[in-house]
Design an enzyme around this catalytic site. Sequence first.
Site, PDB file in Angstrom:
ATOM      1  N   SER A  58       2.873 -23.953   7.323  1.00 16.20           N
ATOM      2  CA  SER A  58       2.395 -25.180   6.677  1.00 16.20           C
ATOM      3  C   SER A  58       0.892 -25.005   6.473  1.00 16.20           C
ATOM      4  O   SER A  58       0.317 -24.012   6.937  1.00 16.20           O
ATOM      5  CB  SER A  58       2.659 -26.376   7.589  1.00 16.20           C
ATOM      6  OG  SER A  58       1.859 -26.248   8.755  1.00 16.20           O
ATOM      7  N   ASP A  96       4.403 -23.489   3.291  1.00 20.17           N
ATOM      8  CA  ASP A  96       5.230 -24.685   3.396  1.00 20.17           C
ATOM      9  C   ASP A  96       4.405 -25.961   3.172  1.00 20.17           C
ATOM     10  O   ASP A  96       3.309 -26.094   3.732  1.00 20.17           O
ATOM     11  CB  ASP A  96       5.820 -24.659   4.815  1.00 20.17           C
ATOM     12  CG  ASP A  96       6.877 -25.685   5.058  1.00 20.17           C
ATOM     13  OD1 ASP A  96       7.680 -25.929   4.157  1.00 20.17           O
ATOM     14  OD2 ASP A  96       6.903 -26.242   6.177  1.00 20.17           O
TER      15      ASP A  96
HETATM   16  O1  G3H Z   1       8.972 -27.821   6.289  1.00 23.96           O
HETATM   17  C1  G3H Z   1       9.332 -27.696   7.463  1.00 23.96           C
HETATM   18  C2  G3H Z   1      10.599 -28.234   7.921  1.00 23.96           C
HETATM   19  O2  G3H Z   1      11.097 -29.147   7.044  1.00 23.96           O
HETATM   20  C3  G3H Z   1      10.690 -28.478   9.381  1.00 23.96           C
HETATM   21  O3  G3H Z   1      11.435 -29.608   9.775  1.00 23.96           O
HETATM   22  O4  G3H Z   1      10.410 -29.843  12.021  1.00 23.96           O
HETATM   23  O5  G3H Z   1      12.408 -31.153  11.385  1.00 23.96           O
HETATM   24  O6  G3H Z   1      12.583 -28.734  11.783  1.00 23.96           O
HETATM   25  P1  G3H Z   1      11.713 -29.846  11.318  1.00 23.96           P
HETATM   26 ZN    ZN Z   2       9.448 -29.760   5.452  1.00 25.47          ZN
END
Ligand code: G3H
Ligand code: ZN
Length: 279
Positions: free
Chosen positions: A50, A81
């Site tokens: 991210s 991300d």
């Molecule tokens: O973009 C990252 C994911 O959507 C992570 O989602 O933390 O619920 O596994 P999560």
């Molecule tokens: Zn996400």
Amino acid sequence: MSNKSLKYFFGRAKKEKWAIGQFNFSTLEQLKAIVSAAKKLKSPVILGTSQGEANFFGLEEATLLRDLYRKKFPYIYLNLDHGKDIDLIKKAIDLGYDCVHFDGSGLDFQENLKITKKIVKYAHKKGCLVEGEIKSIQGSSEIHKELPKEVLLEDIEKAKEFVKKTGIDSLAVNIGNLHGVYTKSIRLKIDHLQKIKKAIPIFLVLHGGSGTSKKDIKETIKNGVVKINVNTELRIAWRETLEKILRKHRGTVKPYNILPKVISAIEKVVTTKINLFNP
Ligand code: G3H
Ligand code: ZN
């Protein structure tokens, strides 16, 4: 360089009905755990960073380590991300990220469409895939007590227009999925996913993979999802294991005596997910 592209695996996953896991990392331990699980299971995997994770770990460090680990197992890919910062996205593309996710969900629809289209043009010239997002996927990758008040579902007509005009490769869908882990469980709207699948020909991505039931995950894969993002469950394994070991070995100051157990705990989570997504 890997000789099979991420697009190749998305195509295969769609045809054969399985999904590639994207696992986020911000420490070397998490990265080692993800790569080790993928290598042992011989399964392609996406390393996710991210903006916060990329800024902490370094885009350059991430690409260099991906290249290094590819020498041991070739099917390791990198995705930026939830990118919102255009300069960071361009830098990731220039450095050789395999995919970037432009999260313009906070923007007005037309503005999101315009910027996403520009990113697609820039990324495709360099062989990088682009994931788009229209309606914001709620929550954050943490532990939450309260569920959001409303369930957000993709507007199919808008999604059709967005996909057609931007040229994105994949779409992060809203089918009641949430980021993070909740004390109450949620159910995904599989009927809505079926409608999206019928209307949209590109690759579909499920965000918020943590805390989702095995049944719902299986149903999403059956209905066209080819990429599933997981973060919170890895973060929980990291924190809980680290806390437990540090408490148990109060006097120790040697990281290499502590951290292998943290890696194993994260690897276990990744292994379980890959086995679920790609049996
Ligand atoms: O973009 C990252 C994911 O959507 C992570 O989602 O933390 O619920 O596994 P999560
Ligand atoms: Zn996400």
